[in-house]
Scaffold this motif. Structure first.
Motif, PDB file in Angstrom:
ATOM      1  N   TYR A  28       0.831  -1.200   0.000  1.00 44.56           N
ATOM      2  CA  TYR A  28       0.000   0.000   0.000  1.00 44.56           C
ATOM      3  C   TYR A  28       0.870   1.257   0.000  1.00 44.56           C
ATOM      4  N   VAL A  68      -4.853  12.920  -2.083  1.00 43.32           N
ATOM      5  CA  VAL A  68      -5.482  12.162  -3.176  1.00 43.32           C
ATOM      6  C   VAL A  68      -4.862  10.770  -3.261  1.00 43.32           C
ATOM      7  N   GLN A  72      -3.361   8.959  -0.969  1.00 42.58           N
ATOM      8  CA  GLN A  72      -3.777   8.122   0.155  1.00 42.58           C
ATOM      9  C   GLN A  72      -5.213   7.625  -0.029  1.00 42.58           C
ATOM     10  N   PHE A  73      -6.074   8.529  -0.479  1.00 42.39           N
ATOM     11  CA  PHE A  73      -7.458   8.127  -0.712  1.00 42.39           C
ATOM     12  C   PHE A  73      -7.553   7.080  -1.814  1.00 42.39           C
ATOM     13  N   VAL A  95      -5.393   4.835  -2.859  1.00 44.57           N
ATOM     14  CA  VAL A  95      -4.922   3.506  -2.452  1.00 44.57           C
ATOM     15  C   VAL A  95      -6.035   2.763  -1.711  1.00 44.57           C
ATOM     16  N   GLY A  96      -6.667   3.458  -0.767  1.00 48.78           N
ATOM     17  CA  GLY A  96      -7.761   2.839  -0.037  1.00 48.78           C
ATOM     18  C   GLY A  96      -8.947   2.521  -0.932  1.00 48.78           C
ATOM     19  N   ALA A  97      -9.317   3.467  -1.777  1.00 50.07           N
ATOM     20  CA  ALA A  97     -10.503   3.294  -2.629  1.00 50.07           C
ATOM     21  C   ALA A  97     -10.314   2.141  -3.611  1.00 50.07           C
ATOM     22  N   THR A 128      -8.376  -0.449  -3.319  1.00 50.22           N
ATOM     23  CA  THR A 128      -8.400  -1.695  -2.556  1.00 50.22           C
ATOM     24  C   THR A 128      -9.834  -2.098  -2.231  1.00 50.22           C
ATOM     25  N   GLY A 129     -10.599  -1.133  -1.757  1.00 47.37           N
ATOM     26  CA  GLY A 129     -11.965  -1.416  -1.327  1.00 47.37           C
ATOM     27  C   GLY A 129     -12.900  -1.790  -2.460  1.00 47.37           C
ATOM     28  N   ILE A 130     -12.842  -1.079  -3.571  1.00 47.56           N
ATOM     29  CA  ILE A 130     -13.808  -1.413  -4.635  1.00 47.56           C
ATOM     30  C   ILE A 130     -13.442  -2.754  -5.283  1.00 47.56           C
ATOM     31  N   HIS A 162     -12.071  -5.261  -3.580  1.00 47.83           N
ATOM     32  CA  HIS A 162     -12.486  -6.258  -2.595  1.00 47.83           C
ATOM     33  C   HIS A 162     -14.002  -6.494  -2.673  1.00 47.83           C
ATOM     34  N   TYR A 163     -14.727  -5.415  -2.792  1.00 42.36           N
ATOM     35  CA  TYR A 163     -16.191  -5.523  -2.863  1.00 42.36           C
ATOM     36  C   TYR A 163     -16.632  -6.227  -4.148  1.00 42.36           C
ATOM     37  N   ARG A 204     -16.568  -0.390 -12.845  1.00 43.88           N
ATOM     38  CA  ARG A 204     -16.679   0.271 -11.537  1.00 43.88           C
ATOM     39  C   ARG A 204     -15.594   1.335 -11.368  1.00 43.88           C
ATOM     40  N   MET A 214     -15.923   5.366 -10.839  1.00 46.07           N
ATOM     41  CA  MET A 214     -15.211   6.053  -9.772  1.00 46.07           C
ATOM     42  C   MET A 214     -14.564   7.329 -10.293  1.00 46.07           C
ATOM     43  N   LEU A 268     -15.054  11.195  -9.265  1.00 46.32           N
ATOM     44  CA  LEU A 268     -13.935  11.764  -8.533  1.00 46.32           C
ATOM     45  C   LEU A 268     -13.234  12.907  -9.272  1.00 46.32           C
TER      46      LEU A 268
END
Lengths: 222, 222
Positions: free
Chosen positions: A121, A150, A152-153, A155-157, A159-161, A163-164, A177, A181, A185
Protein backbone atom coordinates in the motif's frame (compact mmCIF):
# COMPACT_ATOMS: atom_id res chain seq x y z
CA UNK A 1 31.71 -10.77 -17.94
CA UNK A 2 31.56 -14.46 -17.19
CA UNK A 3 29.18 -13.73 -14.34
CA UNK A 4 26.47 -12.37 -16.65
CA UNK A 5 24.89 -15.63 -17.89
CA UNK A 6 24.93 -17.04 -14.38
CA UNK A 7 23.26 -13.94 -13.03
CA UNK A 8 20.67 -14.07 -15.79
CA UNK A 9 19.92 -17.69 -14.91
CA UNK A 10 19.52 -16.77 -11.24
CA UNK A 11 17.12 -13.96 -12.19
CA UNK A 12 15.14 -16.33 -14.37
CA UNK A 13 14.94 -18.90 -11.55
CA UNK A 14 13.82 -16.21 -9.11
CA UNK A 15 11.15 -15.07 -11.55
CA UNK A 16 9.94 -18.66 -12.09
CA UNK A 17 9.63 -19.11 -8.33
CA UNK A 18 7.79 -15.81 -7.94
CA UNK A 19 5.25 -16.75 -10.63
CA UNK A 20 4.78 -20.25 -9.21
CA UNK A 21 4.23 -18.71 -5.77
CA UNK A 22 1.70 -16.29 -7.24
CA UNK A 23 -0.43 -19.00 -8.89
CA UNK A 24 -0.23 -21.04 -5.68
CA UNK A 25 -1.26 -18.12 -3.42
CA UNK A 26 -3.96 -17.17 -5.93
CA UNK A 27 -5.46 -20.68 -5.92
CA UNK A 28 -4.84 -21.90 -2.38
CA UNK A 29 -4.41 -18.72 -0.31
CA UNK A 30 -1.45 -17.98 1.93
CA UNK A 31 -2.27 -20.68 4.46
CA UNK A 32 -2.96 -23.36 1.86
CA UNK A 33 0.23 -22.70 -0.08
CA UNK A 34 3.27 -24.78 0.97
CA UNK A 35 6.90 -24.19 0.03
CA UNK A 36 6.92 -27.76 -1.34
CA UNK A 37 3.98 -27.05 -3.68
CA UNK A 38 5.60 -23.81 -4.88
CA UNK A 39 8.86 -25.71 -5.48
CA UNK A 40 6.97 -28.33 -7.50
CA UNK A 41 5.24 -25.75 -9.68
CA UNK A 42 8.40 -23.72 -10.23
CA UNK A 43 10.32 -26.84 -11.22
CA UNK A 44 13.21 -26.02 -8.89
CA UNK A 45 14.84 -27.77 -5.94
CA UNK A 46 13.94 -26.87 -2.37
CA UNK A 47 17.54 -25.65 -2.04
CA UNK A 48 17.11 -23.21 -4.92
CA UNK A 49 13.81 -22.04 -3.48
CA UNK A 50 15.31 -21.26 -0.08
CA UNK A 51 18.38 -19.68 -1.71
CA UNK A 52 16.10 -17.00 -3.18
CA UNK A 53 13.46 -16.73 -0.44
CA UNK A 54 14.12 -17.61 3.15
CA UNK A 55 10.51 -18.49 3.95
CA UNK A 56 6.89 -18.25 2.80
CA UNK A 57 6.47 -14.81 4.29
CA UNK A 58 9.40 -13.48 2.24
CA UNK A 59 7.76 -14.97 -0.87
CA UNK A 60 4.42 -13.35 -0.06
CA UNK A 61 6.08 -9.97 0.39
CA UNK A 62 7.99 -10.38 -2.88
CA UNK A 63 4.72 -11.14 -4.70
CA UNK A 64 3.11 -8.04 -3.18
CA UNK A 65 6.09 -5.89 -4.19
CA UNK A 66 6.29 -7.36 -7.71
CA UNK A 67 2.86 -6.03 -8.66
CA UNK A 68 4.19 -2.48 -8.64
CA UNK A 69 6.61 -3.12 -11.49
CA UNK A 70 4.18 -5.36 -13.31
CA UNK A 71 1.50 -2.66 -13.34
CA UNK A 72 3.63 0.36 -14.18
CA UNK A 73 6.11 -1.06 -16.71
CA UNK A 74 4.10 -0.16 -19.79
CA UNK A 75 2.41 3.12 -18.91
CA UNK A 76 3.17 5.84 -21.45
CA UNK A 77 1.03 8.76 -20.21
CA UNK A 78 1.67 11.23 -17.38
CA UNK A 79 -0.06 13.17 -14.64
CA UNK A 80 -3.75 12.46 -14.05
CA UNK A 81 -4.06 10.33 -17.20
CA UNK A 82 -1.24 8.12 -15.91
CA UNK A 83 -3.11 7.30 -12.70
CA UNK A 84 -6.27 6.59 -14.67
CA UNK A 85 -4.32 4.31 -17.03
CA UNK A 86 -2.70 2.60 -14.07
CA UNK A 87 -6.08 1.93 -12.45
CA UNK A 88 -7.52 0.50 -15.65
CA UNK A 89 -4.45 -1.70 -16.15
CA UNK A 90 -4.81 -2.95 -12.62
CA UNK A 91 -8.55 -3.62 -13.04
CA UNK A 92 -7.84 -5.53 -16.24
CA UNK A 93 -4.83 -7.46 -14.92
CA UNK A 94 -6.79 -8.55 -11.86
CA UNK A 95 -8.98 -10.51 -14.24
CA UNK A 96 -6.13 -12.12 -16.19
CA UNK A 97 -2.91 -12.16 -14.13
CA UNK A 98 -2.37 -14.64 -11.26
CA UNK A 99 0.46 -12.46 -9.95
CA UNK A 100 -1.73 -9.38 -9.60
CA UNK A 101 -4.59 -11.41 -8.17
CA UNK A 102 -2.31 -13.09 -5.64
CA UNK A 103 -0.69 -9.79 -4.67
CA UNK A 104 -4.04 -8.16 -3.99
CA UNK A 105 -5.37 -11.18 -2.13
CA UNK A 106 -2.27 -11.22 0.07
CA UNK A 107 -2.43 -7.47 0.66
CA UNK A 108 -6.05 -7.65 1.78
CA UNK A 109 -5.52 -10.74 3.90
CA UNK A 110 -2.18 -9.77 5.41
CA UNK A 111 -3.69 -8.60 8.66
CA UNK A 112 -5.33 -11.94 9.44
CA UNK A 113 -2.23 -13.81 8.23
CA UNK A 114 0.00 -12.25 10.82
CA UNK A 115 2.16 -10.62 8.15
CA UNK A 116 0.51 -7.30 8.79
CA UNK A 117 2.20 -4.23 7.51
CA UNK A 118 1.25 -1.86 4.75
CA UNK A 119 4.21 -2.52 2.51
CA UNK A 120 2.54 -2.68 -0.92
CA UNK A 121 0.00 0.00 0.00
CA UNK A 122 2.77 2.41 0.99
CA UNK A 123 4.56 1.59 -2.25
CA UNK A 124 1.57 2.59 -4.33
CA UNK A 125 0.89 5.69 -2.29
CA UNK A 126 4.45 6.92 -2.92
CA UNK A 127 4.15 6.21 -6.65
CA UNK A 128 0.82 8.04 -6.88
CA UNK A 129 2.21 11.05 -5.02
CA UNK A 130 4.96 11.33 -7.66
CA UNK A 131 2.48 11.24 -10.53
CA UNK A 132 0.19 13.73 -8.82
CA UNK A 133 3.08 16.12 -8.16
CA UNK A 134 3.70 16.06 -11.90
CA UNK A 135 0.00 16.71 -12.48
CA UNK A 136 0.17 19.64 -10.09
CA UNK A 137 3.26 21.12 -11.80
CA UNK A 138 1.42 20.81 -15.12
CA UNK A 139 -1.55 22.72 -13.71
CA UNK A 140 -3.90 19.73 -13.92
CA UNK A 141 -5.10 19.72 -10.31
CA UNK A 142 -8.01 21.78 -8.99
CA UNK A 143 -7.02 24.59 -6.61
CA UNK A 144 -6.22 23.41 -3.09
CA UNK A 145 -5.96 19.72 -3.98
CA UNK A 146 -3.06 18.09 -2.07
CA UNK A 147 -1.30 15.25 -3.98
CA UNK A 148 -0.64 13.29 -0.78
CA UNK A 149 -4.31 13.34 0.24
CA UNK A 150 -5.48 12.16 -3.18
CA UNK A 151 -2.83 9.42 -3.27
CA UNK A 152 -3.78 8.12 0.15
CA UNK A 153 -7.46 8.13 -0.71
CA UNK A 154 -6.90 6.35 -4.03
CA UNK A 155 -4.92 3.51 -2.45
CA UNK A 156 -7.76 2.84 -0.04
CA UNK A 157 -10.50 3.29 -2.63
CA UNK A 158 -8.90 0.98 -5.20
CA UNK A 159 -8.40 -1.70 -2.56
CA UNK A 160 -11.96 -1.42 -1.33
CA UNK A 161 -13.81 -1.41 -4.64
CA UNK A 162 -11.74 -4.38 -5.80
CA UNK A 163 -12.49 -6.26 -2.59
CA UNK A 164 -16.19 -5.52 -2.86
CA UNK A 165 -16.34 -6.53 -6.53
CA UNK A 166 -14.55 -9.77 -5.72
CA UNK A 167 -16.84 -10.66 -2.80
CA UNK A 168 -19.87 -9.96 -4.96
CA UNK A 169 -18.47 -12.22 -7.69
CA UNK A 170 -18.24 -9.20 -9.99
CA UNK A 171 -14.52 -8.98 -10.74
CA UNK A 172 -15.12 -8.82 -14.52
CA UNK A 173 -17.19 -5.71 -13.77
CA UNK A 174 -14.25 -4.00 -12.02
CA UNK A 175 -13.09 -1.89 -15.01
CA UNK A 176 -16.60 -0.44 -15.27
CA UNK A 177 -16.68 0.27 -11.54
CA UNK A 178 -13.30 2.02 -11.80
CA UNK A 179 -14.58 4.08 -14.74
CA UNK A 180 -17.54 5.24 -12.64
CA UNK A 181 -15.21 6.05 -9.77
CA UNK A 182 -13.24 8.41 -11.99
CA UNK A 183 -16.38 10.08 -13.30
CA UNK A 184 -17.41 10.82 -9.70
CA UNK A 185 -13.93 11.76 -8.53
CA UNK A 186 -12.37 13.80 -11.34
CA UNK A 187 -14.44 16.98 -10.84
CA UNK A 188 -13.09 17.27 -7.30
CA UNK A 189 -9.49 16.57 -8.27
CA UNK A 190 -8.78 18.14 -11.64
CA UNK A 191 -9.48 21.42 -13.44
CA UNK A 192 -12.59 21.36 -15.64
CA UNK A 193 -10.37 21.50 -18.73
CA UNK A 194 -8.58 18.32 -17.61
CA UNK A 195 -11.87 16.61 -16.74
CA UNK A 196 -12.91 17.16 -20.37
CA UNK A 197 -9.64 15.85 -21.76
CA UNK A 198 -8.97 12.75 -19.60
CA UNK A 199 -10.05 9.41 -21.08
CA UNK A 200 -11.43 7.05 -18.43
CA UNK A 201 -12.48 4.24 -20.74
CA UNK A 202 -11.70 0.66 -19.55
CA UNK A 203 -9.85 0.07 -22.83
CA UNK A 204 -6.99 2.16 -21.35
CA UNK A 205 -6.21 -0.96 -19.33
CA UNK A 206 -5.57 -3.34 -22.19
CA UNK A 207 -4.65 -1.19 -25.21
CA UNK A 208 -1.28 0.19 -24.17
CA UNK A 209 -0.59 -2.23 -21.43
CA UNK A 210 -0.74 -5.85 -22.30
CA UNK A 211 2.78 -7.22 -21.99
CA UNK A 212 1.69 -10.85 -21.80
CA UNK A 213 3.47 -13.07 -19.30
CA UNK A 214 6.83 -11.30 -19.36
CA UNK A 215 9.27 -10.99 -16.50
CA UNK A 216 8.54 -8.90 -13.46
CA UNK A 217 10.23 -5.55 -13.19
CA UNK A 218 11.35 -5.80 -9.59
CA UNK A 219 15.00 -6.02 -8.71
CA UNK A 220 16.11 -9.17 -6.94
CA UNK A 221 17.03 -8.49 -3.36
CA UNK A 222 19.77 -11.14 -3.12
CA UNK B 1 -49.13 -10.05 28.02
CA UNK B 2 -47.36 -12.63 30.16
CA UNK B 3 -45.03 -13.34 27.27
CA UNK B 4 -43.59 -9.82 27.24
CA UNK B 5 -41.09 -10.01 30.12
CA UNK B 6 -39.90 -13.40 28.91
CA UNK B 7 -39.40 -12.05 25.40
CA UNK B 8 -37.59 -9.01 26.79
CA UNK B 9 -35.28 -11.31 28.72
CA UNK B 10 -34.58 -13.36 25.60
CA UNK B 11 -33.78 -10.19 23.67
CA UNK B 12 -31.47 -9.05 26.43
CA UNK B 13 -29.69 -12.43 26.45
CA UNK B 14 -29.32 -12.33 22.68
CA UNK B 15 -27.87 -8.83 22.87
CA UNK B 16 -25.44 -9.84 25.64
CA UNK B 17 -24.25 -12.74 23.50
CA UNK B 18 -23.87 -10.52 20.44
CA UNK B 19 -21.74 -8.00 22.36
CA UNK B 20 -19.63 -10.73 23.95
CA UNK B 21 -19.09 -12.24 20.50
CA UNK B 22 -18.11 -8.82 19.15
CA UNK B 23 -15.43 -8.19 21.77
CA UNK B 24 -14.15 -11.74 21.27
CA UNK B 25 -13.98 -11.42 17.46
CA UNK B 26 -12.43 -7.97 17.85
CA UNK B 27 -9.68 -9.24 20.13
CA UNK B 28 -9.04 -12.77 18.89
CA UNK B 29 -10.30 -12.78 15.31
CA UNK B 30 -12.82 -15.25 13.89
CA UNK B 31 -10.50 -18.25 14.09
CA UNK B 32 -9.30 -17.47 17.60
CA UNK B 33 -12.80 -16.96 19.00
CA UNK B 34 -14.44 -20.07 20.47
CA UNK B 35 -18.11 -20.55 21.36
CA UNK B 36 -16.95 -21.46 24.88
CA UNK B 37 -15.07 -18.15 25.28
CA UNK B 38 -18.06 -16.20 23.98
CA UNK B 39 -20.32 -18.09 26.39
CA UNK B 40 -17.96 -17.22 29.27
CA UNK B 41 -17.88 -13.52 28.42
CA UNK B 42 -21.64 -13.31 27.90
CA UNK B 43 -22.27 -15.04 31.22
CA UNK B 44 -24.75 -17.49 29.67
CA UNK B 45 -24.92 -21.27 29.39
CA UNK B 46 -23.78 -23.07 26.26
CA UNK B 47 -27.42 -24.13 25.84
CA UNK B 48 -28.59 -20.50 25.81
CA UNK B 49 -25.83 -19.60 23.35
CA UNK B 50 -26.84 -22.33 20.89
CA UNK B 51 -30.53 -21.51 21.37
CA UNK B 52 -29.88 -18.06 19.89
CA UNK B 53 -27.09 -18.87 17.41
CA UNK B 54 -26.63 -22.27 15.86
CA UNK B 55 -22.87 -21.85 15.29
CA UNK B 56 -19.97 -19.41 15.17
CA UNK B 57 -20.70 -18.49 11.56
CA UNK B 58 -24.24 -17.46 12.49
CA UNK B 59 -22.81 -15.29 15.25
CA UNK B 60 -20.33 -13.67 12.89
CA UNK B 61 -23.09 -12.87 10.42
CA UNK B 62 -25.28 -11.44 13.20
CA UNK B 63 -22.41 -9.17 14.28
CA UNK B 64 -21.93 -7.98 10.70
CA UNK B 65 -25.65 -7.30 10.36
CA UNK B 66 -25.92 -5.54 13.73
CA UNK B 67 -23.58 -2.74 12.69
CA UNK B 68 -26.22 -1.39 10.31
CA UNK B 69 -28.69 -0.60 13.08
CA UNK B 70 -25.94 0.54 15.43
CA UNK B 71 -24.66 3.09 12.92
CA UNK B 72 -27.96 4.47 11.64
CA UNK B 73 -30.08 4.59 14.82
CA UNK B 74 -29.24 8.18 15.73
CA UNK B 75 -28.92 9.95 12.40
CA UNK B 76 -31.20 12.97 12.15
CA UNK B 77 -30.25 14.47 8.77
CA UNK B 78 -31.27 13.42 5.26
CA UNK B 79 -29.95 13.13 1.72
CA UNK B 80 -26.26 13.82 1.14
CA UNK B 81 -25.74 15.15 4.67
CA UNK B 82 -27.11 11.87 6.05
CA UNK B 83 -24.47 9.82 4.22
CA UNK B 84 -21.75 12.18 5.39
CA UNK B 85 -23.02 11.91 8.98
CA UNK B 86 -23.19 8.15 8.66
CA UNK B 87 -19.59 7.95 7.46
CA UNK B 88 -18.35 10.17 10.29
CA UNK B 89 -20.30 8.11 12.84
CA UNK B 90 -18.77 4.96 11.42
CA UNK B 91 -15.24 6.44 11.45
CA UNK B 92 -15.74 7.51 15.07
CA UNK B 93 -17.37 4.27 16.24
CA UNK B 94 -14.57 2.21 14.70
CA UNK B 95 -12.30 3.83 17.26
CA UNK B 96 -14.57 3.25 20.26
CA UNK B 97 -17.02 0.39 19.62
CA UNK B 98 -15.93 -3.28 19.72
CA UNK B 99 -19.09 -4.24 17.81
CA UNK B 100 -18.31 -1.97 14.87
CA UNK B 101 -14.65 -2.95 14.89
CA UNK B 102 -15.51 -6.65 14.98
CA UNK B 103 -18.11 -6.26 12.22
CA UNK B 104 -15.65 -4.54 9.92
CA UNK B 105 -12.87 -7.00 10.70
CA UNK B 106 -15.20 -9.91 9.93
CA UNK B 107 -16.46 -8.29 6.74
CA UNK B 108 -12.93 -7.73 5.43
CA UNK B 109 -11.73 -11.18 6.47
CA UNK B 110 -14.81 -13.13 5.43
CA UNK B 111 -13.29 -14.30 2.17
CA UNK B 112 -10.33 -16.00 3.84
CA UNK B 113 -12.57 -17.36 6.58
CA UNK B 114 -14.69 -19.34 4.17
CA UNK B 115 -17.81 -17.39 5.14
CA UNK B 116 -17.56 -15.39 1.95
CA UNK B 117 -20.56 -13.49 0.84
CA UNK B 118 -21.20 -9.79 0.68
CA UNK B 119 -24.01 -9.68 3.20
CA UNK B 120 -23.11 -6.55 5.18
CA UNK B 121 -21.77 -4.77 2.10
CA UNK B 122 -25.03 -5.34 0.23
CA UNK B 123 -26.93 -4.10 3.26
CA UNK B 124 -25.08 -0.80 3.27
CA UNK B 125 -25.33 -0.39 -0.47
CA UNK B 126 -29.13 -0.71 -0.28
CA UNK B 127 -29.32 1.78 2.58
CA UNK B 128 -27.14 4.30 0.73
CA UNK B 129 -29.25 3.95 -2.42
CA UNK B 130 -32.31 4.93 -0.42
CA UNK B 131 -30.65 8.04 1.02
CA UNK B 132 -29.27 9.02 -2.38
CA UNK B 133 -32.68 8.62 -4.00
CA UNK B 134 -33.97 11.12 -1.44
CA UNK B 135 -31.04 13.41 -2.28
CA UNK B 136 -31.92 13.13 -5.95
CA UNK B 137 -35.60 13.92 -5.34
CA UNK B 138 -34.50 16.97 -3.34
CA UNK B 139 -32.34 18.15 -6.25
CA UNK B 140 -29.09 17.66 -4.36
CA UNK B 141 -27.27 15.48 -6.90
CA UNK B 142 -25.29 16.79 -9.85
CA UNK B 143 -26.85 16.12 -13.27
CA UNK B 144 -26.37 12.55 -14.50
CA UNK B 145 -25.28 11.13 -11.14
CA UNK B 146 -26.82 7.67 -10.58
CA UNK B 147 -27.61 6.85 -6.91
CA UNK B 148 -26.76 3.16 -7.38
CA UNK B 149 -23.32 3.93 -8.79
CA UNK B 150 -22.47 6.31 -5.97
CA UNK B 151 -23.73 3.84 -3.35
CA UNK B 152 -21.68 0.99 -4.78
CA UNK B 153 -18.57 3.13 -4.94
CA UNK B 154 -18.99 4.41 -1.38
CA UNK B 155 -19.28 0.92 0.10
CA UNK B 156 -16.00 -0.06 -1.52
CA UNK B 157 -14.26 3.22 -0.74
CA UNK B 158 -15.26 3.23 2.94
CA UNK B 159 -14.09 -0.36 3.33
CA UNK B 160 -10.79 0.33 1.64
CA UNK B 161 -9.80 3.53 3.40
CA UNK B 162 -10.68 1.98 6.76
CA UNK B 163 -8.60 -1.09 5.94
CA UNK B 164 -5.65 1.01 4.83
CA UNK B 165 -5.83 3.25 7.91
CA UNK B 166 -5.95 0.18 10.15
CA UNK B 167 -2.97 -1.53 8.48
CA UNK B 168 -0.99 1.70 8.76
CA UNK B 169 -1.86 1.93 12.45
CA UNK B 170 -3.74 5.16 11.75
CA UNK B 171 -7.29 4.31 12.78
CA UNK B 172 -7.56 7.45 14.99
CA UNK B 173 -6.83 9.39 11.78
CA UNK B 174 -9.82 7.81 9.97
CA UNK B 175 -12.30 10.69 10.56
CA UNK B 176 -9.80 13.09 8.95
CA UNK B 177 -9.30 10.73 6.01
CA UNK B 178 -13.06 10.48 5.56
CA UNK B 179 -13.34 14.28 5.67
CA UNK B 180 -10.76 14.55 2.87
CA UNK B 181 -12.60 11.91 0.89
CA UNK B 182 -15.75 14.00 0.95
CA UNK B 183 -13.89 17.14 -0.06
CA UNK B 184 -12.57 15.29 -3.12
CA UNK B 185 -15.82 13.52 -3.89
CA UNK B 186 -18.61 16.03 -3.28
CA UNK B 187 -17.94 18.22 -6.37
CA UNK B 188 -18.59 15.19 -8.60
CA UNK B 189 -21.69 14.07 -6.75
CA UNK B 190 -23.63 17.12 -5.60
CA UNK B 191 -24.68 20.49 -7.02
CA UNK B 192 -22.33 23.37 -6.18
CA UNK B 193 -24.97 24.82 -3.87
CA UNK B 194 -25.05 21.57 -1.88
CA UNK B 195 -21.24 21.35 -1.82
CA UNK B 196 -21.26 24.75 -0.09
CA UNK B 197 -23.91 23.73 2.41
CA UNK B 198 -22.82 20.22 3.45
CA UNK B 199 -20.78 19.97 6.67
CA UNK B 200 -18.07 17.30 6.44
CA UNK B 201 -16.45 17.96 9.80
CA UNK B 202 -15.45 14.86 11.85
CA UNK B 203 -17.51 16.21 14.76
CA UNK B 204 -20.62 15.06 12.82
CA UNK B 205 -19.65 11.58 13.99
CA UNK B 206 -19.84 12.21 17.71
CA UNK B 207 -22.10 15.23 18.23
CA UNK B 208 -25.48 13.84 17.20
CA UNK B 209 -24.58 10.22 17.39
CA UNK B 210 -23.12 9.02 20.60
CA UNK B 211 -25.65 6.68 22.20
CA UNK B 212 -23.15 5.01 24.51
CA UNK B 213 -23.29 1.26 24.88
CA UNK B 214 -27.02 0.85 24.28
CA UNK B 215 -28.76 -2.10 22.70
CA UNK B 216 -28.38 -2.96 19.04
CA UNK B 217 -31.18 -1.98 16.75
CA UNK B 218 -31.44 -5.25 14.83
CA UNK B 219 -34.46 -7.46 15.19
CA UNK B 220 -33.84 -10.91 16.58
CA UNK B 221 -34.29 -13.58 13.96
CA UNK B 222 -35.63 -16.25 16.32
Amino acid sequence: MAAQPKQARALKTRDDILRAAATTFDELGYKGASMREIMRRAGVTLGALYFHFENKEALAQAVMLAQTGELTANLDSEGVQRIVDFSMTWAHQLNVSPLIRAAVRLAVEQQSLGIGDDISYGDFEAIFVGWLETAKENGELAPGVVPGHVAQFLVGAFTGIQHYAQLAGSLPDLPTRVERMWQLLLPGIATSEVVERIVVDPSRGCANNHPGRGTTSTEPRA
